[in-house]
Motif scaffolding. Structure first.
Motif, PDB file in Angstrom:
ATOM      1  N   GLN A   1       0.828  -1.210   0.000  1.00 31.54           N
ATOM      2  CA  GLN A   1       0.000   0.000   0.000  1.00 31.54           C
ATOM      3  C   GLN A   1       0.859   1.256   0.000  1.00 31.54           C
ATOM      4  O   GLN A   1       0.579   2.220  -0.722  1.00 31.54           O
ATOM      5  CB  GLN A   1      -0.932  -0.023   1.209  1.00 31.54           C
ATOM      6  N   TRP A   2       1.919   1.257   0.813  1.00 31.45           N
ATOM      7  CA  TRP A   2       2.852   2.378   0.815  1.00 31.45           C
ATOM      8  C   TRP A   2       3.454   2.583  -0.577  1.00 31.45           C
ATOM      9  O   TRP A   2       3.546   3.711  -1.079  1.00 31.45           O
ATOM     10  CB  TRP A   2       3.978   2.124   1.824  1.00 31.45           C
ATOM     11  N   LEU A   3       3.883   1.479  -1.187  1.00 33.47           N
ATOM     12  CA  LEU A   3       4.520   1.561  -2.497  1.00 33.47           C
ATOM     13  C   LEU A   3       3.556   2.092  -3.543  1.00 33.47           C
ATOM     14  O   LEU A   3       3.927   2.931  -4.376  1.00 33.47           O
ATOM     15  CB  LEU A   3       5.026   0.176  -2.909  1.00 33.47           C
ATOM     16  N   ALA A   4       2.301   1.620  -3.520  1.00 31.14           N
ATOM     17  CA  ALA A   4       1.307   2.075  -4.499  1.00 31.14           C
ATOM     18  C   ALA A   4       1.065   3.570  -4.370  1.00 31.14           C
ATOM     19  O   ALA A   4       1.007   4.298  -5.377  1.00 31.14           O
ATOM     20  CB  ALA A   4       0.005   1.302  -4.314  1.00 31.14           C
ATOM     21  N   LEU A   5       0.910   4.059  -3.143  1.00 32.44           N
ATOM     22  CA  LEU A   5       0.661   5.482  -2.942  1.00 32.44           C
ATOM     23  C   LEU A   5       1.871   6.317  -3.333  1.00 32.44           C
ATOM     24  O   LEU A   5       1.735   7.377  -3.962  1.00 32.44           O
ATOM     25  CB  LEU A   5       0.282   5.745  -1.483  1.00 32.44           C
TER      26      LEU A   5
ATOM     27  N   ARG B   1     -13.914   4.156  -4.837  1.00 33.91           N
ATOM     28  CA  ARG B   1     -13.923   3.430  -3.567  1.00 33.91           C
ATOM     29  C   ARG B   1     -15.163   2.543  -3.468  1.00 33.91           C
ATOM     30  O   ARG B   1     -15.115   1.429  -2.946  1.00 33.91           O
ATOM     31  CB  ARG B   1     -13.886   4.429  -2.410  1.00 33.91           C
ATOM     32  N   ARG B   2     -16.271   3.025  -3.976  1.00 30.38           N
ATOM     33  CA  ARG B   2     -17.529   2.283  -3.891  1.00 30.38           C
ATOM     34  C   ARG B   2     -17.461   0.970  -4.671  1.00 30.38           C
ATOM     35  O   ARG B   2     -18.037  -0.041  -4.262  1.00 30.38           O
ATOM     36  CB  ARG B   2     -18.675   3.142  -4.420  1.00 30.38           C
ATOM     37  N   LEU B   3     -16.748   0.978  -5.806  1.00 26.50           N
ATOM     38  CA  LEU B   3     -16.672  -0.222  -6.633  1.00 26.50           C
ATOM     39  C   LEU B   3     -15.423  -1.057  -6.391  1.00 26.50           C
ATOM     40  O   LEU B   3     -15.453  -2.278  -6.531  1.00 26.50           O
ATOM     41  CB  LEU B   3     -16.737   0.160  -8.116  1.00 26.50           C
ATOM     42  N   ARG B   4     -14.305  -0.391  -6.055  1.00 23.11           N
ATOM     43  CA  ARG B   4     -13.065  -1.134  -5.939  1.00 23.11           C
ATOM     44  C   ARG B   4     -13.046  -2.135  -4.780  1.00 23.11           C
ATOM     45  O   ARG B   4     -12.204  -3.031  -4.744  1.00 23.11           O
ATOM     46  CB  ARG B   4     -11.878  -0.161  -5.813  1.00 23.11           C
ATOM     47  N   VAL B   5     -13.973  -2.010  -3.830  1.00 19.16           N
ATOM     48  CA  VAL B   5     -14.018  -2.968  -2.733  1.00 19.16           C
ATOM     49  C   VAL B   5     -14.523  -4.325  -3.200  1.00 19.16           C
ATOM     50  O   VAL B   5     -14.380  -5.318  -2.484  1.00 19.16           O
ATOM     51  CB  VAL B   5     -14.909  -2.467  -1.569  1.00 19.16           C
ATOM     52  N   ARG B   6     -15.133  -4.382  -4.390  1.00 20.72           N
ATOM     53  CA  ARG B   6     -15.650  -5.666  -4.849  1.00 20.72           C
ATOM     54  C   ARG B   6     -15.339  -5.952  -6.317  1.00 20.72           C
ATOM     55  O   ARG B   6     -15.702  -7.016  -6.831  1.00 20.72           O
ATOM     56  CB  ARG B   6     -17.170  -5.721  -4.640  1.00 20.72           C
ATOM     57  N   ARG B   7     -14.700  -5.046  -6.997  1.00 25.42           N
ATOM     58  CA  ARG B   7     -14.323  -5.261  -8.381  1.00 25.42           C
ATOM     59  C   ARG B   7     -12.824  -5.044  -8.559  1.00 25.42           C
ATOM     60  O   ARG B   7     -12.216  -4.248  -7.857  1.00 25.42           O
ATOM     61  CB  ARG B   7     -15.093  -4.316  -9.313  1.00 25.42           C
TER      62      ARG B   7
ATOM     63  N   SER C   1     -10.683   0.242 -13.866  1.00 24.35           N
ATOM     64  CA  SER C   1      -9.923   1.244 -14.616  1.00 24.35           C
ATOM     65  C   SER C   1     -10.204   1.155 -16.107  1.00 24.35           C
ATOM     66  O   SER C   1     -10.310   2.178 -16.792  1.00 24.35           O
ATOM     67  CB  SER C   1      -8.422   1.062 -14.355  1.00 24.35           C
ATOM     68  N   GLY C   2     -10.337  -0.067 -16.631  1.00 25.68           N
ATOM     69  CA  GLY C   2     -10.594  -0.228 -18.052  1.00 25.68           C
ATOM     70  C   GLY C   2     -11.889   0.434 -18.485  1.00 25.68           C
ATOM     71  O   GLY C   2     -11.942   1.119 -19.520  1.00 25.68           O
ATOM     72  N   VAL C   3     -12.940   0.249 -17.694  1.00 26.94           N
ATOM     73  CA  VAL C   3     -14.238   0.834 -18.040  1.00 26.94           C
ATOM     74  C   VAL C   3     -14.223   2.350 -17.845  1.00 26.94           C
ATOM     75  O   VAL C   3     -14.667   3.106 -18.723  1.00 26.94           O
ATOM     76  CB  VAL C   3     -15.360   0.200 -17.194  1.00 26.94           C
ATOM     77  N   VAL C   4     -13.720   2.809 -16.705  1.00 27.20           N
ATOM     78  CA  VAL C   4     -13.755   4.243 -16.392  1.00 27.20           C
ATOM     79  C   VAL C   4     -12.887   5.041 -17.363  1.00 27.20           C
ATOM     80  O   VAL C   4     -13.308   6.093 -17.875  1.00 27.20           O
ATOM     81  CB  VAL C   4     -13.316   4.491 -14.939  1.00 27.20           C
ATOM     82  N   TYR C   5     -11.678   4.557 -17.628  1.00 26.97           N
ATOM     83  CA  TYR C   5     -10.824   5.265 -18.584  1.00 26.97           C
ATOM     84  C   TYR C   5     -11.486   5.306 -19.960  1.00 26.97           C
ATOM     85  O   TYR C   5     -11.410   6.312 -20.671  1.00 26.97           O
ATOM     86  CB  TYR C   5      -9.462   4.575 -18.713  1.00 26.97           C
ATOM     87  N   GLY C   6     -12.133   4.206 -20.350  1.00 30.70           N
ATOM     88  CA  GLY C   6     -12.799   4.162 -21.646  1.00 30.70           C
ATOM     89  C   GLY C   6     -13.935   5.157 -21.740  1.00 30.70           C
ATOM     90  O   GLY C   6     -14.080   5.865 -22.751  1.00 30.70           O
ATOM     91  N   ILE C   7     -14.759   5.229 -20.690  1.00 28.96           N
ATOM     92  CA  ILE C   7     -15.875   6.181 -20.680  1.00 28.96           C
ATOM     93  C   ILE C   7     -15.360   7.614 -20.756  1.00 28.96           C
ATOM     94  O   ILE C   7     -15.857   8.435 -21.541  1.00 28.96           O
ATOM     95  CB  ILE C   7     -16.733   5.984 -19.411  1.00 28.96           C
ATOM     96  N   ALA C   8     -14.346   7.923 -19.950  1.00 31.15           N
ATOM     97  CA  ALA C   8     -13.784   9.275 -19.952  1.00 31.15           C
ATOM     98  C   ALA C   8     -13.192   9.616 -21.314  1.00 31.15           C
ATOM     99  O   ALA C   8     -13.344  10.741 -21.816  1.00 31.15           O
ATOM    100  CB  ALA C   8     -12.722   9.405 -18.859  1.00 31.15           C
ATOM    101  N   ALA C   9     -12.521   8.648 -21.945  1.00 31.80           N
ATOM    102  CA  ALA C   9     -11.911   8.890 -23.255  1.00 31.80           C
ATOM    103  C   ALA C   9     -12.974   9.191 -24.306  1.00 31.80           C
ATOM    104  O   ALA C   9     -12.820  10.121 -25.112  1.00 31.80           O
ATOM    105  CB  ALA C   9     -11.081   7.674 -23.671  1.00 31.80           C
ATOM    106  N   VAL C  10     -14.060   8.431 -24.302  1.00 30.24           N
ATOM    107  CA  VAL C  10     -15.141   8.655 -25.278  1.00 30.24           C
ATOM    108  C   VAL C  10     -15.744  10.045 -25.095  1.00 30.24           C
ATOM    109  O   VAL C  10     -15.990  10.772 -26.067  1.00 30.24           O
ATOM    110  CB  VAL C  10     -16.227   7.568 -25.136  1.00 30.24           C
TER     111      VAL C  10
ATOM    112  N   ASN D   1      -6.072   3.735  -8.015  1.00 33.61           N
ATOM    113  CA  ASN D   1      -7.237   2.863  -8.117  1.00 33.61           C
ATOM    114  C   ASN D   1      -6.985   1.527  -7.426  1.00 33.61           C
ATOM    115  O   ASN D   1      -7.879   0.963  -6.798  1.00 33.61           O
ATOM    116  CB  ASN D   1      -7.599   2.632  -9.593  1.00 33.61           C
ATOM    117  N   TRP D   2      -5.765   1.027  -7.545  1.00 36.23           N
ATOM    118  CA  TRP D   2      -5.408  -0.219  -6.842  1.00 36.23           C
ATOM    119  C   TRP D   2      -5.506  -0.013  -5.336  1.00 36.23           C
ATOM    120  O   TRP D   2      -6.046  -0.856  -4.613  1.00 36.23           O
ATOM    121  CB  TRP D   2      -4.001  -0.661  -7.229  1.00 36.23           C
ATOM    122  N   ALA D   3      -4.993   1.121  -4.858  1.00 38.04           N
ATOM    123  CA  ALA D   3      -5.006   1.392  -3.424  1.00 38.04           C
ATOM    124  C   ALA D   3      -6.423   1.518  -2.881  1.00 38.04           C
ATOM    125  O   ALA D   3      -6.688   1.172  -1.722  1.00 38.04           O
ATOM    126  CB  ALA D   3      -4.215   2.664  -3.115  1.00 38.04           C
ATOM    127  N   LEU D   4      -7.350   2.003  -3.706  1.00 42.14           N
ATOM    128  CA  LEU D   4      -8.733   2.160  -3.259  1.00 42.14           C
ATOM    129  C   LEU D   4      -9.405   0.828  -2.957  1.00 42.14           C
ATOM    130  O   LEU D   4     -10.466   0.794  -2.333  1.00 42.14           O
ATOM    131  CB  LEU D   4      -9.550   2.900  -4.329  1.00 42.14           C
TER     132      LEU D   4
END
Length: 307
Positions: A5-9, A167-173, A179-188, A228-231
């Motif tokens: 966690q330290w390394l990721a942040l 945070r809401r999704l990363r606890v179970r996904r 990241s793949g979905v969110v980055y794609g939506i933002a890019a579009v 996103n990994w840390a979340l």
């Protein structure tokens, strides 16, 4: 906190610290910088998600798609505000103001996520916030643009929304699927806005495209993905406070690359920000309100109680 966690942040902060200097160096229109950054970063992540997380993507519920959509829209708007802010004010002022996001995360994460900030975390946010004010104080009066400052604060609010949704999704996904979905939506969204605006995409100096490519690789693919990994195991407020280390890194980079050396106030502010970040990361992880509901997680990730 674990070593991972330290390394990721730390990796995330080091990577995103390059964002403002690279935006300044790119010298291209706001929508071109924001859209091309995501257009370059999204395909490899989305492709990897389709390759290795196809079953997980198929299992996403309607509510989860709504949260993903909200995160993607927030990220896209954040980048528009953020790029515009950096182009209208100094690197130090823009970065400091945009990293006030922990204040908004802490206020929203309790009612939305059930993550009640501890007294230690609130103290750390206060210390880091004081450092941010000191860091920007000598810059806002002389070189700061009111419009740029307002855009930076808008970017902070949008970044807070992005962190909370993550945070809401990363606890179970998984991080890759999210990241793949969110980055794609933002890019579009950003590419559509760029094309609809009629802004010229071609014809800019070759260096501009190189700097935008570096934006996609370093702050986006490395920095944002690390956060996103840390979340997945840290609260939204903790991750957001860690991002307060960005002004320090950006200030040092700007001094070296852009010849914007920090003033004495900025050095003091940087030290106070680092103290606040350290206190936040050392704060007890009791900021999450316990719940009888355990969220299902992806294989290999620990469950996290939420409301």
């Amino acid at each position: 906190m674990t070593r991972g966690q330290w390394l990721a942040l730390a990796l995330g902060v080091a990577a995103v610290s390059w964002a403002a200097p690279l935006i300044r160096l790119a010298e291209a229109p706001v929508l071109v910088v924001a859209a091309l950054r995501l257009a370059m970063a999204a395909p490899p992540v989305a492709g990897a998600a389709l390759l290795w997380r196809r079953d997980e993507l198929r299992s996403l519920t309607r509510d989860e798609w709504l949260v993903l959509g909200f995160a993607g829209v927030s990220l896209a708007l954040h980048f528009i505000a953020w790029v515009a802010a950096v182009q209208r004010t100094s690197v130090v002022a823009g970065v400091v103001l945009v990293t006030t996001q922990p204040l908004f995360v802490a206020m929203a994460a309790w009612p939305l996520l059930g993550e009640r900030p501890t007294r230690a975390l609130l103290t750390a946010i206060g210390v880091a916030g004081l450092g941010a004010v000191i860091l920007a104080s000598s810059d806002l009066g002389d070189r700061g643009s009111l419009a740029g400052d307002a855009l930076a604060l808008t970017g902070a609010i949008l970044a807070a929304a992005y962190f909370i949704a993550g945070r809401r999704l990363r606890v179970r996904r998984s991080n890759l699927a999210y990241s793949g979905v969110v980055y794609g939506i933002a890019a579009v969204i950003l590419v559509t806005a760029m094309l609809a605006s009629g802004v010229e995409v071609r014809g800019h100096p070759r260096e501009a495209y190189i700097y935008i490519a570096l934006l996609a690789l370093v702050p986006q693919l490395i920095g944002h993905t690390a956060f996103n990994w840390a979340l997945g195991s840290l609260t939204a407020a903790i991750v957001a406070v860690a991002v307060l280390g960005e002004p320090v890194g950006a200030t040092l980079i700007a001094a070296t690359v852009l010849d914007e050396p920090p003033t004495a106030f900025e050095w003091v502010g940087a030290a106070v920000v680092l103290l606040g970040v350290y206190l936040a990361l050392r704060a007890p992880q009791g900021a999450v309100v316990a719940s009888s509901i355990e969220v299902a997680t992806t294989e290999g990730e620990e469950p996290w109680p939420v409301r």
